[in-house]
Design an enzyme around this catalytic site. Sequence first.
Site, PDB file in Angstrom:
ATOM      1  N   ALA A 132       0.797  -7.265   4.481  1.00  0.00           N
ATOM      2  CA  ALA A 132       0.409  -7.970   3.253  1.00  0.00           C
ATOM      3  C   ALA A 132       0.625  -9.479   3.441  1.00  0.00           C
ATOM      4  O   ALA A 132      -0.207 -10.288   3.014  1.00  0.00           O
ATOM      5  CB  ALA A 132       1.219  -7.456   2.058  1.00  0.00           C
ATOM      6  N   GLY A 154       7.286   1.240   5.436  1.00  0.00           N
ATOM      7  CA  GLY A 154       6.055   2.032   5.400  1.00  0.00           C
ATOM      8  C   GLY A 154       5.132   1.617   4.270  1.00  0.00           C
ATOM      9  O   GLY A 154       4.258   2.388   3.852  1.00  0.00           O
ATOM     10  N   ASP A 210      -2.858  -2.274   9.335  1.00  0.00           N
ATOM     11  CA  ASP A 210      -2.872  -2.223   7.867  1.00  0.00           C
ATOM     12  C   ASP A 210      -3.398  -3.522   7.236  1.00  0.00           C
ATOM     13  O   ASP A 210      -3.582  -3.587   6.018  1.00  0.00           O
ATOM     14  CB  ASP A 210      -1.453  -1.977   7.325  1.00  0.00           C
ATOM     15  CG  ASP A 210      -0.976  -0.550   7.575  1.00  0.00           C
ATOM     16  OD1 ASP A 210      -1.829   0.340   7.787  1.00  0.00           O
ATOM     17  OD2 ASP A 210       0.248  -0.323   7.561  1.00  0.00           O
ATOM     18  N   LYS A 218       0.847  -1.206   0.000  1.00  0.00           N
ATOM     19  CA  LYS A 218       0.000   0.000   0.000  1.00  0.00           C
ATOM     20  C   LYS A 218       0.876   1.247   0.000  1.00  0.00           C
ATOM     21  O   LYS A 218       2.015   1.223   0.485  1.00  0.00           O
ATOM     22  CB  LYS A 218      -0.929   0.047   1.209  1.00  0.00           C
ATOM     23  CG  LYS A 218      -0.249   0.036   2.604  1.00  0.00           C
ATOM     24  CD  LYS A 218       0.080   1.377   3.194  1.00  0.00           C
ATOM     25  CE  LYS A 218       0.795   1.283   4.545  1.00  0.00           C
ATOM     26  NZ  LYS A 218       1.447   2.466   5.028  1.00  0.00           N
ATOM     27  N   PRO A 266       9.523  -3.710   0.260  1.00  0.00           N
ATOM     28  CA  PRO A 266      10.615  -3.370   1.175  1.00  0.00           C
ATOM     29  C   PRO A 266      10.185  -3.570   2.630  1.00  0.00           C
ATOM     30  O   PRO A 266       9.031  -3.296   2.982  1.00  0.00           O
ATOM     31  CB  PRO A 266      10.877  -1.892   0.880  1.00  0.00           C
ATOM     32  CG  PRO A 266      10.391  -1.683  -0.519  1.00  0.00           C
ATOM     33  CD  PRO A 266       9.246  -2.626  -0.699  1.00  0.00           C
TER      34      PRO A 266
HETATM   35  P1  ATP Z   1       3.596  -0.581   7.980  1.00  0.00           P
HETATM   36  O1  ATP Z   1       3.683   0.144   6.669  1.00  0.00           O
HETATM   37  O2  ATP Z   1       2.399  -1.497   8.064  1.00  0.00           O
HETATM   38  O3  ATP Z   1       3.827   0.270   9.186  1.00  0.00           O
HETATM   39  P2  ATP Z   1       6.192  -1.561   7.365  1.00  0.00           P
HETATM   40  O4  ATP Z   1       6.031  -1.863   5.900  1.00  0.00           O
HETATM   41  O5  ATP Z   1       6.868  -0.277   7.722  1.00  0.00           O
HETATM   42  O6  ATP Z   1       4.790  -1.639   8.037  1.00  0.00           O
HETATM   43  P3  ATP Z   1       7.005  -4.259   7.813  1.00  0.00           P
HETATM   44  O7  ATP Z   1       7.735  -4.574   6.551  1.00  0.00           O
HETATM   45  O8  ATP Z   1       5.643  -4.807   7.956  1.00  0.00           O
HETATM   46  O9  ATP Z   1       6.992  -2.696   8.067  1.00  0.00           O
HETATM   47  O10 ATP Z   1       7.950  -4.748   9.001  1.00  0.00           O
HETATM   48  C1  ATP Z   1       8.028  -4.173  10.272  1.00  0.00           C
HETATM   49  C2  ATP Z   1       8.762  -5.162  11.205  1.00  0.00           C
HETATM   50  O11 ATP Z   1       7.912  -6.290  11.436  1.00  0.00           O
HETATM   51  C3  ATP Z   1      10.032  -5.738  10.582  1.00  0.00           C
HETATM   52  O12 ATP Z   1      11.157  -4.997  10.960  1.00  0.00           O
HETATM   53  C4  ATP Z   1      10.078  -7.168  11.116  1.00  0.00           C
HETATM   54  O13 ATP Z   1      10.939  -7.268  12.242  1.00  0.00           O
HETATM   55  C5  ATP Z   1       8.666  -7.496  11.610  1.00  0.00           C
HETATM   56  N1  ATP Z   1       7.988  -8.562  10.826  1.00  0.00           N
HETATM   57  C6  ATP Z   1       7.283  -9.570  11.327  1.00  0.00           C
HETATM   58  N2  ATP Z   1       6.768 -10.345  10.360  1.00  0.00           N
HETATM   59  C7  ATP Z   1       7.141  -9.820   9.203  1.00  0.00           C
HETATM   60  C8  ATP Z   1       6.909 -10.171   7.840  1.00  0.00           C
HETATM   61  N3  ATP Z   1       6.193 -11.239   7.478  1.00  0.00           N
HETATM   62  N4  ATP Z   1       7.441  -9.367   6.912  1.00  0.00           N
HETATM   63  C9  ATP Z   1       8.151  -8.260   7.267  1.00  0.00           C
HETATM   64  N5  ATP Z   1       8.424  -7.917   8.530  1.00  0.00           N
HETATM   65  C10 ATP Z   1       7.914  -8.670   9.493  1.00  0.00           C
END
Ligand code: ATP
Length: 307
Positions: free
Chosen positions: A116, A110, A153, A12, A106
């Site tokens: 997802a 964010g 999310d 997203k 990535p």
């Molecule tokens: P959002 O945009 O929902 O705030 P994000 O994209 O910034 O999330 P994510 O990639 O979801 O962040 O990852 C945040 C943290 O969650 C990672 O640093 C990791 O330690 C933990 N994590 C747990 N499960 C997963 C997964 N399946 N994929 C990615 N990170 C994961």
Amino acid sequence: MNRIIRASAPAKVNLVFEVGQLASDGYHPVNSLFLALDLREELTLVKGATGTGISIYVHGESIPDTHIKAVPTDHNNLVHKTAVLFAAKLGKATPDLQIDIHKRIPVAGGMAGGSADAAAMLIAMNEFMHQEHGTERLSIDELALIGAELGSDVPFCIYGGMAIGTGLGEVISPLEDLDFETNWLLCASSRGLSTPTVFAEFDEIGKHSPFTDLSEFASISSAEELGMRMTNDLEQAAFSLMPALSQLVEQLEQLGAVRAMVSGSGPTIAALFDSEAKAIEVSEVLRSQGLVALTSKGLAQGARLDS
Ligand code: ATP
């Protein structure tokens, strides 16, 4: 032979991210406009041998290795938590599972990568439990309710398309699809930004905007108009934690982006272009500077079973 279940879910971007004042429960209410992108996480599920528990394998070639290594493969992975929660909701024991996650989003960028994965896992588990245990398949709305317990999310990653998210972002009101395709360049950072740290910095800065009516976005008819209306209340906080991000936004706009902005809590920068060719051309410029640049289109379907 064990049946293979495949599911995928989209990344997203927040076209608008309005953040309210920290509430007494420790959370920030948000008013957000989500758009799903065709950058999809792909998850494969097979039944594991009895007593082996849950094994998770994570891989992906389009994002840096440091991102893949940052994803836990134990009970801390959101997909593991999803399996445990989903089985418990059905009153069943957690099954033995082998899970393969093909990451394209990535990590800690964010863009809801973990969410997802959880959304794809909910769709896959719904099918797995039906096939293996004869449970009734839950509806999308029921899956989204369970998803909200896993992360704010997750419900949007289940619905996809374009939608307003309120509450903590988990209360989804779908909007009509935009009637034009949006072209994006996503520039990922080699290190992530933790969402709570960005919110803490946002509180420190202390600037909140009033919530606006986002329903009119469905009638926008061009990338230029959309770009003009994109806002992110967390952008200043992300800039102050990672000053290089503001230069990157400037550079992307100089290179021809209609608009470039921090995505959610960052540090990924989402840049909107008025053509796919231009987005690809600029992604090549960034890659030649050693940056991670992915191109993608919006909007995209929510979590689904894949053949
Ligand atoms: P959002 O945009 O929902 O705030 P994000 O994209 O910034 O999330 P994510 O990639 O979801 O962040 O990852 C945040 C943290 O969650 C990672 O640093 C990791 O330690 C933990 N994590 C747990 N499960 C997963 C997964 N399946 N994929 C990615 N990170 C994961």
